[in-house]
Every structure is written in C-alpha cells, then in structure tokens.
Design a protein around this motif. Structure first.
Motif, PDB file in Angstrom:
ATOM      1  N   GLU A 233      17.393  22.902  13.517  1.00  0.00           N
ATOM      2  CA  GLU A 233      16.706  24.194  13.421  1.00  0.00           C
ATOM      3  C   GLU A 233      15.517  24.283  14.373  1.00  0.00           C
ATOM      4  O   GLU A 233      15.296  25.308  15.010  1.00  0.00           O
ATOM      5  CB  GLU A 233      16.259  24.448  11.977  1.00  0.00           C
ATOM      6  CG  GLU A 233      15.679  25.838  11.803  1.00  0.00           C
ATOM      7  CD  GLU A 233      15.496  26.239  10.340  1.00  0.00           C
ATOM      8  OE1 GLU A 233      15.864  25.430   9.444  1.00  0.00           O
ATOM      9  OE2 GLU A 233      14.987  27.345  10.107  1.00  0.00           O
ATOM     10  N   ALA A 234      14.763  23.173  14.483  1.00  0.00           N
ATOM     11  CA  ALA A 234      13.556  23.200  15.314  1.00  0.00           C
ATOM     12  C   ALA A 234      13.901  23.599  16.750  1.00  0.00           C
ATOM     13  O   ALA A 234      13.211  24.419  17.357  1.00  0.00           O
ATOM     14  CB  ALA A 234      12.880  21.824  15.295  1.00  0.00           C
ATOM     15  N   ILE A 235      14.959  23.022  17.278  1.00  0.00           N
ATOM     16  CA  ILE A 235      15.349  23.333  18.653  1.00  0.00           C
ATOM     17  C   ILE A 235      16.039  24.692  18.747  1.00  0.00           C
ATOM     18  O   ILE A 235      15.735  25.516  19.601  1.00  0.00           O
ATOM     19  CB  ILE A 235      16.304  22.232  19.194  1.00  0.00           C
ATOM     20  CG1 ILE A 235      15.552  20.916  19.403  1.00  0.00           C
ATOM     21  CG2 ILE A 235      16.994  22.690  20.476  1.00  0.00           C
ATOM     22  CD1 ILE A 235      14.642  20.875  20.619  1.00  0.00           C
ATOM     23  N   GLU A 236      16.986  24.931  17.822  1.00  0.00           N
ATOM     24  CA  GLU A 236      17.820  26.119  17.953  1.00  0.00           C
ATOM     25  C   GLU A 236      17.073  27.428  17.703  1.00  0.00           C
ATOM     26  O   GLU A 236      17.525  28.493  18.131  1.00  0.00           O
ATOM     27  CB  GLU A 236      19.056  26.005  17.039  1.00  0.00           C
ATOM     28  CG  GLU A 236      19.992  24.874  17.491  1.00  0.00           C
ATOM     29  CD  GLU A 236      21.160  24.634  16.548  1.00  0.00           C
ATOM     30  OE1 GLU A 236      22.037  25.508  16.483  1.00  0.00           O
ATOM     31  OE2 GLU A 236      21.186  23.586  15.880  1.00  0.00           O
TER      32      GLU A 236
ATOM     33  N   LEU B 198       9.088  22.404  26.847  1.00  0.00           N
ATOM     34  CA  LEU B 198       9.975  21.248  26.702  1.00  0.00           C
ATOM     35  C   LEU B 198      10.840  21.083  27.950  1.00  0.00           C
ATOM     36  O   LEU B 198      10.998  19.984  28.487  1.00  0.00           O
ATOM     37  CB  LEU B 198      10.861  21.431  25.463  1.00  0.00           C
ATOM     38  CG  LEU B 198      11.889  20.337  25.171  1.00  0.00           C
ATOM     39  CD1 LEU B 198      11.211  19.005  24.862  1.00  0.00           C
ATOM     40  CD2 LEU B 198      12.787  20.742  23.982  1.00  0.00           C
ATOM     41  N   GLN B 199      11.404  22.215  28.427  1.00  0.00           N
ATOM     42  CA  GLN B 199      12.249  22.166  29.627  1.00  0.00           C
ATOM     43  C   GLN B 199      11.459  21.692  30.841  1.00  0.00           C
ATOM     44  O   GLN B 199      11.956  20.905  31.652  1.00  0.00           O
ATOM     45  CB  GLN B 199      12.841  23.559  29.902  1.00  0.00           C
ATOM     46  CG  GLN B 199      13.914  23.977  28.900  1.00  0.00           C
ATOM     47  CD  GLN B 199      14.300  25.436  29.051  1.00  0.00           C
ATOM     48  OE1 GLN B 199      13.494  26.259  29.503  1.00  0.00           O
ATOM     49  NE2 GLN B 199      15.520  25.753  28.665  1.00  0.00           N
ATOM     50  N   SER B 200      10.214  22.171  30.962  1.00  0.00           N
ATOM     51  CA  SER B 200       9.384  21.800  32.110  1.00  0.00           C
ATOM     52  C   SER B 200       9.139  20.300  32.133  1.00  0.00           C
ATOM     53  O   SER B 200       9.284  19.643  33.166  1.00  0.00           O
ATOM     54  CB  SER B 200       8.039  22.544  32.066  1.00  0.00           C
ATOM     55  OG  SER B 200       8.257  23.937  32.113  1.00  0.00           O
TER      56      SER B 200
ATOM     57  N   GLU C  84      20.014  24.656  25.707  1.00  0.00           N
ATOM     58  CA  GLU C  84      19.187  24.678  26.914  1.00  0.00           C
ATOM     59  C   GLU C  84      18.021  23.704  26.889  1.00  0.00           C
ATOM     60  O   GLU C  84      17.307  23.575  27.873  1.00  0.00           O
ATOM     61  CB  GLU C  84      18.679  26.104  27.199  1.00  0.00           C
ATOM     62  CG  GLU C  84      17.848  26.685  26.074  1.00  0.00           C
ATOM     63  CD  GLU C  84      17.298  28.064  26.427  1.00  0.00           C
ATOM     64  OE1 GLU C  84      16.815  28.236  27.552  1.00  0.00           O
ATOM     65  OE2 GLU C  84      17.342  28.951  25.561  1.00  0.00           O
ATOM     66  N   ASP C  85      17.826  23.019  25.755  1.00  0.00           N
ATOM     67  CA  ASP C  85      16.840  21.938  25.776  1.00  0.00           C
ATOM     68  C   ASP C  85      17.387  20.767  26.593  1.00  0.00           C
ATOM     69  O   ASP C  85      16.638  19.922  27.067  1.00  0.00           O
ATOM     70  CB  ASP C  85      16.495  21.479  24.347  1.00  0.00           C
ATOM     71  CG  ASP C  85      17.741  21.093  23.551  1.00  0.00           C
ATOM     72  OD1 ASP C  85      18.792  21.765  23.721  1.00  0.00           O
ATOM     73  OD2 ASP C  85      17.674  20.124  22.775  1.00  0.00           O
ATOM     74  N   ASN C  86      18.717  20.714  26.750  1.00  0.00           N
ATOM     75  CA  ASN C  86      19.365  19.657  27.537  1.00  0.00           C
ATOM     76  C   ASN C  86      19.998  20.164  28.829  1.00  0.00           C
ATOM     77  O   ASN C  86      20.061  19.439  29.815  1.00  0.00           O
ATOM     78  CB  ASN C  86      20.456  18.979  26.702  1.00  0.00           C
ATOM     79  CG  ASN C  86      19.906  18.392  25.420  1.00  0.00           C
ATOM     80  OD1 ASN C  86      18.888  17.708  25.448  1.00  0.00           O
ATOM     81  ND2 ASN C  86      20.541  18.678  24.299  1.00  0.00           N
TER      82      ASN C  86
ATOM     83  N   THR D 170      17.285  31.175  19.062  1.00  0.00           N
ATOM     84  CA  THR D 170      16.568  31.742  20.206  1.00  0.00           C
ATOM     85  C   THR D 170      17.177  31.278  21.520  1.00  0.00           C
ATOM     86  O   THR D 170      16.738  31.685  22.592  1.00  0.00           O
ATOM     87  CB  THR D 170      15.084  31.296  20.168  1.00  0.00           C
ATOM     88  OG1 THR D 170      15.054  29.879  20.011  1.00  0.00           O
ATOM     89  CG2 THR D 170      14.351  31.967  19.030  1.00  0.00           C
ATOM     90  N   LEU D 171      18.170  30.398  21.435  1.00  0.00           N
ATOM     91  CA  LEU D 171      18.793  29.844  22.644  1.00  0.00           C
ATOM     92  C   LEU D 171      19.482  30.945  23.462  1.00  0.00           C
ATOM     93  O   LEU D 171      20.147  31.824  22.897  1.00  0.00           O
ATOM     94  CB  LEU D 171      19.829  28.778  22.250  1.00  0.00           C
ATOM     95  CG  LEU D 171      19.313  27.563  21.463  1.00  0.00           C
ATOM     96  CD1 LEU D 171      20.485  26.720  20.960  1.00  0.00           C
ATOM     97  CD2 LEU D 171      18.368  26.723  22.315  1.00  0.00           C
ATOM     98  N   VAL D 172      19.303  30.857  24.780  1.00  0.00           N
ATOM     99  CA  VAL D 172      19.908  31.834  25.683  1.00  0.00           C
ATOM    100  C   VAL D 172      21.423  31.848  25.474  1.00  0.00           C
ATOM    101  O   VAL D 172      22.028  30.829  25.114  1.00  0.00           O
ATOM    102  CB  VAL D 172      19.541  31.475  27.153  1.00  0.00           C
ATOM    103  CG1 VAL D 172      19.962  30.070  27.499  1.00  0.00           C
ATOM    104  CG2 VAL D 172      20.138  32.452  28.152  1.00  0.00           C
TER     105      VAL D 172
END
Ligand SMILES: [Zn+2]
Lengths: 134, 435
Positions: free
Chosen positions: B6-9, B19-21, B259-261, B316-318
C-alpha cells in the motif's frame, strides 16, 4: 533419350490453363503431358518437338522450367507391353521415378515416357532387349 | 487484500518522485562505474553521473536499445560480477542471437514483488489457486508469474503451456481460481472446452492475468464471456524484468506501472523528445532498482501513452494504456517474438533458396499460424516432387530449431513477391491484434 520440359506450378486456380495457353500461342504442340501435385504446388511435365526452345520461351515469361532426361520407349499396345519393360528394370535394380504415356498411338505402338535415375544405363538395356526409343 | 504494498502503490506523487530520483542517481553511478559500454555512451553524450540529480534529469541520458544488448552479447552490459547473478532468462533478438538478461537475488525478489502486486491488483489474494500456463524456461512468462504467485502466498499450479486437455482437467479438479497465460491460449482453452463439451460451469475461475502478446478489447470481452471471468492485462518485457512491469487494476482502464522500480517515459517516434501525458509515442523504460541489468532509457518499440489521472482503485501509480502498435516489424506468435530478419536468415542458410519471401500470420480457432511464402528458384526446382519437398522440410526443421516455431512453407512463382526496394512488406498479419 529425349528431353522433357518440367514446369513449376504455383497452387493457384487457372495456372495450368495459363501455361498451356502460352504454349498454344507459340504453336507448340504437346506430345505428352502429366501433372504431379502436392497440397501446396505442382509440377507439369511435357514432351514437345523443341524442348530447349520451349524451355527458353517459358523462362523468358517468368515461368520456372527445367529440362530433364527421360526415356521415350515404343511399347506394343497390348496386354503385358509395359510389364515386360518394368521387369527388365526390376531385374537390373533400376529405380523408376515416374511414368506417363503420350497422347497418341501409332502402328499399334504406344509411346511411354519413363524417368529413371540413370537413363543411359536403362536405355542400353532396353535397346539390347530390342526396343526402339525416341 | 486491496494492495500488496500500500505504501508504494498509493504513495503521493512527490514522495514517489523523491524515491525515483534517489534510485536513479544510484543506478547511474553504478552503471557509469561498472558497465564500460554504458560509460562510453554517457561520455559521448557529455553527461556525468553528477549531472543526474532528480528524476527529470533522466532526459540527459542516452537511449539504449536491443542493439546495445546485441553488441555486448551475452552479458557485457551487466553491472555486477557474473558470480553475483542468480538467474538468466532470454528472449529472441533480431538476429540469430537471443537477448540474454541476468538477475541477482535482489532483482528476482523485486520482480516477484512486482508480480505479486499485479496479481493482487487483478483481484486475487493468498487464498487463490493460480494456474500458470505460460511457458516455463528461458521465457520470463512462466517463472515470472510463478515466483510472484508464490511470493503472495497463493497456491501455484505450474502447468506451463500446452497439453490443453490436461490443463483443463487440473483447472477443474484443483479448483483453480486464476489462470495466467497468453490471451490467445486462454481463447484456445475456451475453444477446446467447447469442442469437448466441457461446461464452463465446472470451472472455479474468477479471473485471468494475460499478456506476453498484443490483444484487443474485443479479445478481452470474448475471453471474459467464454470463460465467465474478468480478464486482466499484464505488461512486461524480458529486458526490463519480464511480466510485472505494469498490470491492470479492477478498473481495467490502463495498467499501473510499478514505477518505483521501472520509470516510464513516452518519446516522440522521430525526435526522441519526451512527450506529455496523453500523447502517443514509443514506450521507454528505465530500471532504477535493479542490480544486474539496470538498463536505462531502454526503447521497447511499443507504441502507447500514459496517464497520471487519479484512478478509482486508489493507486497513484502512473497508468500505461494498451500498446497500439510497434515501431519495428516484430511479430509475436504464441508468445514468441519473431523478427522477419530471423526468418530471412534461416532461408538464406539453405543453399539455393531465394531471399524473396512473405510471412503470413493468421489465427484459426484461436491458434496462431505462420505461413512463409518462398519464391521457387531454378536452383532448387527439379522435375521430382520430393525435390522441392525436401527443401520445404529443411526450412521447416531450421525454423523449428532456431525460432521454435512451426511454419508452413509454400513455394510461389518467381517474381511474384514484393521486392525489398525501400521498405518491402514482408509480413501480413491477419490477426488484427491492435485497435
Ligand atoms: Zn487503478
């Protein structure tokens, strides 16, 4: 021994008609004809007066054609006529690829076209047995 | 279970960008330090690791493509010593050599989590019975779904593809609730059931996770009707990780990208410039959380668009929309990538065979077929039937061993197939897979 013209036939309606019309247009008469076919293509084999010229003529029109040595044997048109020849081949272990006959008979003789692996050897055997060949 | 992570999604966009940066900075540093071919590309582009501070700086980096993998075959692009890798997969490339991809244990774990997220996003949970009917082996489909489902704690049935009647028997007897396979195989299973008078009511299926080949909304509706399930689209290519890069949620309106990965960009087909959300272009992925093969700005050749609009599922993921085409001439047949150039090289390896050919892909009874029309040449034509047939058989044998596909070979008259002046039409795909 004579030359047969072997022609590739795409599996498409009317292709045989197109080729025979081309030949008719050039005044080429067919002495013998046979068609072998598979699910996806066919081979038209013909005997004509001038095989080299006919083959060239067809190639110029985009047809895949090649010349093949075959035996043209005169066989008496009577029961057992062909069987006697096949026995000579069998006795000498000559393998036959295919056989077909010409369009007409003359003086009680039929002309039979035979394709074997080693035509020179086969021709010699038949001549020795008293056959006449084209 | 609504979300697997849930935290990531459901992470706020700003936190995701941070996080991505951070992950991009780390990856670029490692790629520059350990992958010599990539360092050269960055030097040529005049960009240093210190130039990459936020995720927006990614546009300063050069693009990568399958060409880079081919040039550095088999493992010249990996950023770890070979000893640190724990898994190898491969998919076919444009020439004879496959694209080899490697994973460390960390990479396999991240991949498994991504697939687990996808399975949950498709409505399944740890109590489900998941039948994996993707092929197992070098192909990422089978093992990808397998590890994801296991990671989730579901019951996995690794039937792999094929042997359809037994597949159906297992599905009925073990009460499989989810089916994972290519969409065309799902339809083939449905057809086989109908032909054998096996009522669909015997199945306990609730949903299916389908991918590895393009499919249309019409196919989705057909699968949903025939198998009485909900059909979810899953996206992934081996070079990025395999299935699990993105997947449908319950809304079935675009696939949420992990998109975190895997950072996604859409670029202009001609200029390579990044396009704004909603505009169609080539899909480009960057692996920002991978150790072994963290390809950055890898061009997938898929054409699609993305949206960051709020999704009703709460993620919230694209979202990546269904690809609508390809920028190259790759065709995907029964989940296997096939390039016309591979078929050409098989033909040219048979002495006397003409290089003029036409590939016709079709679908009969939900089964993909490939027919290769080859021009007959005087060299291979003979008066004997078995003459040409032996050529057809030789070509078929080679296609089978090189491409793992069985093709029907048809000889046609010379000069009747399109010539390769400019861009000859080498493939006719009658399946209509893109809308
Ligand atoms: Zn959603």
């Amino acid at each position: 021994m004579i030359k047969q013209v072997s022609i590739f036939l795409e599996n498409r309606a009317g292709r045989v008609a197109e080729i025979t019309e081309m030949l008719a247009g050039m005044g080429i008469n067919l002495d013998a004809i046979s068609i072998a076919d598979t699910e996806s293509y066919g081979i038209l084999r013909i005997i004509v007066e001038n095989p080299e010229q006919t083959c060239d003529f067809l190639r110029k029109r985009g047809v895949t054609a090649t010349l093949t040595d075959v035996l043209d044997v005169n066989v008496r048109h009577e029961p057992g006529g062909l069987a006697r020849i096949l026995k000579i081949f069998a006795d000498n272990s000559i393998t036959i690829e295919y056989i077909y006959t010409s369009m007409s008979t003359k003086d009680g003789y039929a002309s039979i076209i035979i394709r074997v692996e080693h035509p020179e050897e086969a021709e010699e055997l038949l001549r020795a047995a008293g056959y006449t060949l084209g | 279970m609504k979300y697997y992570n849930e935290a990531i999604e459901t992470m706020p966009r700003d936190a995701m960008r941070a996080l991505q940066s951070e992950r991009l900075r780390n990856t670029v540093e490692r790629m520059y330090a350990y992958v010599a071919p990539y360092r050269r590309l960055m030097d040529e582009a005049g960009v240093k690791p210190s130039d990459i501070r936020t995720i927006d700086d990614i546009t300063k980096l050069p693009f990568l493509s399958s060409e880079n993998l081919r040039e550095n075959y088999p493992l010249g692009m990996i950023a770890v010593p070979r000893e640190k890798t724990t898994r190898i997969h491969a998919s076919s490339g444009t020439t004879g050599k496959p694209k080899v991809v490697a994973y460390t244990q960390h990479d396999v774990d991240v991949w498994s989590e991504c697939v687990a997220r996808c399975i949950v996003s498709a409505g399944a949970g740890e109590n489900d019975v998941i039948q994996v009917a993707y092929g197992y082996g070098l192909f990422t489909g089978g093992l990808g779904l397998h590890y994801g489902a296991e990671n989730l704690g579901a019951t996995v049935i690794p039937t792999s593809s094929g042997n359809t009647l037994r597949q159906i028997e297992m599905m009925i007897d073990l009460g499989s609730t989810y089916l994972c396979c290519t969409p065309s195989y799902a339809l083939y299973i449905a057809d086989t059931m109908e032909k054998n008078n096996i009522p669909v009511e015997l199945l306990s299926l609730k949903g299916g996770i389908f991918g590895a080949e393009p499919w249309t909304e019409e196919m989705r509706r057909e699968i949903e009707k025939c198998l009485n399930i909900k059909a979810y689209d899953i996206y992934g290519i081996a070079e990025i990780t395999g299935p699990g890069v993105a997947c449908d949620c319950e809304c079935q309106n675009g696939m949420h990208v992990n998109e975190d990965n895997f950072y996604i960009e859409i670029i202009d087909l001609v200029t390579g410039e990044p396009l704004p959300d909603g505009e169609r272009g080539e899909v480009v992925f960057s692996c920002i959380n991978k150790e072994a093969l963290p390809l950055l700005r890898y061009r997938t050749h898929d054409i699609s668009y993305i949206t960051r609009e709020k999704c009703e599922c709460g993620r919230t993921l694209v979202r990546l929309m269904k690809p609508s085409g390809r920028t190259d001439d790759m065709i995907i047949v029964r989940g296997i990538n096939v390039f016309p150039s591979q078929i050409e090289s098989v033909l040219l390896s048979v002495k006397g065979v003409s290089p003029h050919y036409l590939i016709i892909v079709d679908r009969h009874d939900n089964h993909d077929t490939i027919e290769v029309k080859v021009e007959v040449s005087p060299e291979i034509f003979s008066d004997k039937i078995r003459g040409l047939q032996s050529y057809a058989e030789e070509i078929q044998r080679k296609m089978d061993s090189v491409l793992q596909i069985s093709a029907k070979i048809t000889f046609v008259e010379p000069g009747t197939l399109p010539r390769s002046e400019g861009k000859a039409k080498r493939v006719i795909d009658n399946r209509k897979l893109y809308t």
